[in-house]
Design a protein around this motif. Structure first.
Motif, short mmCIF file in Angstrom:
data_model
loop_
_atom_site.label_atom_id
_atom_site.label_comp_id
_atom_site.label_asym_id
_atom_site.label_seq_id
_atom_site.Cartn_x
_atom_site.Cartn_y
_atom_site.Cartn_z
N PHE A 39 -19.60 21.65 -68.45
CA PHE A 39 -19.34 22.35 -66.29
C PHE A 39 -18.51 23.33 -65.97
O PHE A 39 -18.37 24.38 -65.26
CB PHE A 39 -20.00 21.97 -65.43
N PHE A 40 -17.02 23.06 -67.05
CA PHE A 40 -16.57 23.96 -66.69
C PHE A 40 -14.91 24.04 -67.21
O PHE A 40 -14.99 22.61 -68.26
CB PHE A 40 -15.57 23.93 -64.90
N ASP A 41 -15.13 24.76 -68.65
CA ASP A 41 -14.48 25.22 -69.00
C ASP A 41 -14.06 24.41 -69.96
O ASP A 41 -13.26 24.20 -70.78
CB ASP A 41 -12.71 24.80 -67.94
N GLY A 71 -18.12 10.27 -68.06
CA GLY A 71 -18.03 10.06 -67.16
C GLY A 71 -18.62 11.33 -65.74
O GLY A 71 -19.40 11.04 -65.18
N TYR A 72 -18.92 12.15 -66.68
CA TYR A 72 -18.89 13.58 -65.21
C TYR A 72 -20.96 13.34 -65.70
O TYR A 72 -21.05 13.82 -64.31
CB TYR A 72 -18.45 14.46 -65.73
N LEU A 73 -21.25 13.75 -66.78
CA LEU A 73 -22.76 12.84 -66.81
C LEU A 73 -23.31 11.97 -66.03
O LEU A 73 -24.63 11.97 -65.47
CB LEU A 73 -23.12 13.38 -68.48
N PHE A 87 -24.97 22.16 -56.38
CA PHE A 87 -25.24 20.91 -57.51
C PHE A 87 -24.30 20.44 -57.49
O PHE A 87 -23.54 19.68 -58.64
CB PHE A 87 -25.95 20.77 -58.75
N ASN A 88 -23.08 20.42 -56.48
CA ASN A 88 -21.85 20.19 -56.24
C ASN A 88 -20.88 18.68 -56.16
O ASN A 88 -21.06 19.11 -55.04
CB ASN A 88 -20.50 21.15 -56.17
N PRO A 89 -20.68 17.79 -56.80
CA PRO A 89 -20.60 16.59 -55.99
C PRO A 89 -18.47 17.29 -56.16
O PRO A 89 -18.35 15.51 -56.03
CB PRO A 89 -20.43 16.02 -57.37
N CYS A 90 -18.58 17.64 -55.19
CA CYS A 90 -16.81 17.94 -54.96
C CYS A 90 -16.36 16.87 -54.95
O CYS A 90 -14.91 16.52 -55.36
CB CYS A 90 -16.74 19.46 -54.52
N ILE A 91 -16.22 16.07 -54.52
CA ILE A 91 -15.39 14.99 -53.56
C ILE A 91 -15.17 13.65 -54.68
O ILE A 91 -14.48 13.51 -55.29
CB ILE A 91 -15.82 14.07 -52.24
N ASP A 92 -16.60 13.69 -54.91
CA ASP A 92 -16.43 12.52 -56.36
C ASP A 92 -15.84 12.98 -58.08
O ASP A 92 -15.73 12.07 -58.40
CB ASP A 92 -18.46 12.18 -56.50
N CYS A 93 -15.69 14.59 -57.66
CA CYS A 93 -15.12 14.95 -58.62
C CYS A 93 -14.24 14.72 -58.81
O CYS A 93 -13.17 14.76 -60.31
CB CYS A 93 -15.66 16.39 -58.85
N LYS A 94 -13.68 15.17 -57.58
CA LYS A 94 -12.06 15.17 -57.44
C LYS A 94 -11.37 14.10 -57.37
O LYS A 94 -10.32 13.06 -58.08
CB LYS A 94 -11.63 15.00 -56.35
N ILE A 95 -12.64 12.35 -57.30
CA ILE A 95 -12.29 11.27 -57.70
C ILE A 95 -12.05 10.82 -58.78
O ILE A 95 -11.55 10.13 -59.30
CB ILE A 95 -12.41 10.37 -57.03
N LEU A 96 -13.05 11.12 -59.74
CA LEU A 96 -13.31 10.86 -60.71
C LEU A 96 -11.68 11.62 -61.62
O LEU A 96 -11.53 11.01 -62.55
CB LEU A 96 -13.87 11.81 -61.08
N MET A 97 -11.17 12.86 -61.16
CA MET A 97 -10.17 13.38 -61.78
C MET A 97 -9.17 13.07 -61.80
O MET A 97 -7.90 12.30 -62.65
CB MET A 97 -10.45 14.59 -61.54
N LEU A 98 -8.77 12.18 -60.49
CA LEU A 98 -7.93 10.95 -59.86
C LEU A 98 -7.53 9.79 -60.58
O LEU A 98 -6.46 9.64 -60.58
CB LEU A 98 -8.16 11.07 -58.36
N GLY A 198 -14.46 28.27 -62.31
CA GLY A 198 -15.49 28.55 -62.86
C GLY A 198 -16.40 27.74 -63.06
O GLY A 198 -17.05 27.62 -64.08
N CYS A 199 -16.55 26.89 -61.88
CA CYS A 199 -17.43 26.17 -61.67
C CYS A 199 -19.17 25.90 -61.87
O CYS A 199 -19.37 26.73 -60.64
CB CYS A 199 -17.33 24.47 -60.83
N ILE A 200 -19.71 26.27 -63.09
CA ILE A 200 -20.94 25.87 -62.76
C ILE A 200 -22.24 25.51 -61.58
O ILE A 200 -23.41 25.40 -61.25
CB ILE A 200 -21.94 25.92 -64.35
N LEU A 201 -21.32 24.17 -61.70
CA LEU A 201 -21.98 23.42 -60.72
C LEU A 201 -22.12 23.97 -59.37
O LEU A 201 -22.31 23.92 -58.45
CB LEU A 201 -21.30 22.25 -60.43
N THR A 202 -21.33 24.85 -58.78
CA THR A 202 -21.36 25.90 -57.65
C THR A 202 -22.02 27.16 -57.67
O THR A 202 -22.37 28.02 -56.81
CB THR A 202 -19.20 26.53 -57.34
N ASP A 203 -22.67 27.59 -59.18
CA ASP A 203 -23.48 28.72 -59.34
C ASP A 203 -24.64 28.62 -58.33
O ASP A 203 -25.48 27.50 -58.94
CB ASP A 203 -23.47 29.27 -60.36
S1 SF4 Z 1 -16.39 23.32 -57.51
FE1 SF4 Z 1 -16.94 21.75 -59.31
S2 SF4 Z 1 -14.70 21.71 -61.07
FE2 SF4 Z 1 -14.61 22.21 -58.37
S3 SF4 Z 1 -14.37 19.66 -57.07
FE3 SF4 Z 1 -16.18 20.85 -56.85
S4 SF4 Z 1 -17.69 20.04 -58.78
FE4 SF4 Z 1 -15.35 19.77 -59.09
#
Ligand code: SF4
Length: 353
Positions: A39-41, A71-73, A87-98, A198-203
């Motif tokens: 979904f991104f990069d 993990g992201y799927l 369709f952007n799960p930003c909070i969980d996305c950041k948690i997963l990255m951390l 460039g996050c497609i989940l926010t497109d």
């Molecule tokens: S915009 Fe996309 S990459 Fe950025 S935190 Fe949200 S889901 Fe994650």
């Protein structure tokens, strides 16, 4: 004391560049990690060294690329903290990255984490209470330093242990980017990307496609969605046929060629041997239809759509010949183009970009 290392989450945007530089300016060795998913990069994985060299040459930052796809799927099935406007799960996305970043820390000898988050900059993921949720649920807690807003946030281990001088950190707050741009100028950073990420989940166009597939309306079950499926989802015209068949049509020659590189063993592939027109994939045609008759019905509809989007040739009959290959079997169907009013409801979304 030997040099302390920090691991920074690096989006490639200005805030993350500045966060790395502000910490590095205090004598800390900063290693950055850029996470990618379909979904991104994701395309960066094709030539990681080119990206690494570019980031180093432009910003003096050492960056690693890390694929977060698996993990992201899964995360998208049911993010604990929900979705943003799209369709952007930003909070969980950041948690997963951390979480993933913490797993990387021992091998890199990193003592703390850094992000470019700015208090109050984004409505969903950068409110004070949300920042707290992110550090708590990721387990990063006091080992997470947000240098751009650190003076407005509780002290972290990096400051308490004297690795970082809190006084030299910043107190950025809110949506205005003027302070970031001024700091970039001060640090000699001139070439940085615009904030729109460039996050497609926010497109607006593409995220509804992803959402509909994840809602489970297709014969491809949500649990079985793969990285390759997501890449396919972002290509061409997309349809969910009656019965749940997932059909993708190329919109031009370039997409037709691309689609052919994405074909998997259990897909059906359709094209017109005589007229120019779309190449099409009916995903998992072999494995997802229980009865041959259902598959044949879906292939008829798919062929009629291929003819509908094929080139019309003056004075020739409207029907078209479509070659269909399913596994090792080939057949040719001669069908009329499908009327537009019939398939409007099947369009996954128009996504004309
Ligand atoms: S915009 Fe996309 S990459 Fe950025 S935190 Fe949200 S889901 Fe994650």
């Amino acid at each position: 004391m030997s040099q302390i290392t920090a691991l920074a989450l690096f989006s490639g945007g200005l805030d993350s560049i500045l966060a790395c530089r502000v910490v590095a300016a205090q004598g800390i060795r900063v290693v950055a990690v850029k996470f990618v998913t379909p979904f991104f990069d994701y395309e960066l994985l094709a030539a990681p060294d080119v990206y690494q060299e570019e980031v180093f040459n432009k910003y003096g930052i050492e960056v690693l690329l890390e694929d977060l796809s698996s993990g992201y799927l899964e995360l998208l099935h049911n993010p604990r903290h929900g979705f943003g406007k799209n369709f952007n799960p930003c909070i969980d996305c950041k948690i997963l990255m951390l979480v993933r970043a913490q797993e990387m820390m021992p091998a890199l000898g990193a003592s703390f984490l850094v992000t470019g988050e700015v208090l109050g900059q984004r409505p969903m993921s950068q409110r004070r209470d949300t920042l707290r949720v992110i550090e708590r649920d990721s387990g990063a807690d006091r080992f997470l330093l947000r240098p751009l807003s650190a003076k407005l946030l509780p002290e972290t281990e990096a400051e308490a242990r004297g690795w970082i001088d809190r006084e030299k950190l910043l107190d950025m707050n809110g949506r205005s980017r003027s302070r970031q741009i001024a700091l970039a100028r001060e640090l000699g950073i001139v070439d940085f990307p615009t904030p729109a990420g460039g996050c497609i989940l926010t497109d607006l166009n593409l995220s509804p496609r992803i959402a509909r597939i994840y809602q489970g309306n297709s014969i491809v079950s949500v649990e079985d969605i793969t990285v390759a499926d997501v890449r396919l989802l972002l290509t061409g015209r997309q349809f969910l046929l009656p019965g749940g068949g997932w059909l993708i049509l190329g919109r031009n020659e370039q997409e037709n060629v691309l689609l052919l590189t994405m074909v998997q063993n259990d897909d059906a592939v359709l094209s017109m041997p005589v007229r120019p027109g779309p190449t099409a994939i009916l995903r998992r045609a072999v494995s997802c239809y229980e009865h041959a008759a259902q598959l044949q019905e879906a292939l008829q509809l798919a062929a009629a759509l291929v003819v509908r989007f094929g080139k019309k040739i003056k004075d020739s009959p409207p029907e078209g010949e479509v070659r269909v290959s399913v596994g090792r079997e080939m057949q040719t169907l001669t069908v009329l183009p499908l009327a537009d009013q019939v398939f409007q409801e099947w369009i996954l979304n128009d996504a004309e970009r």
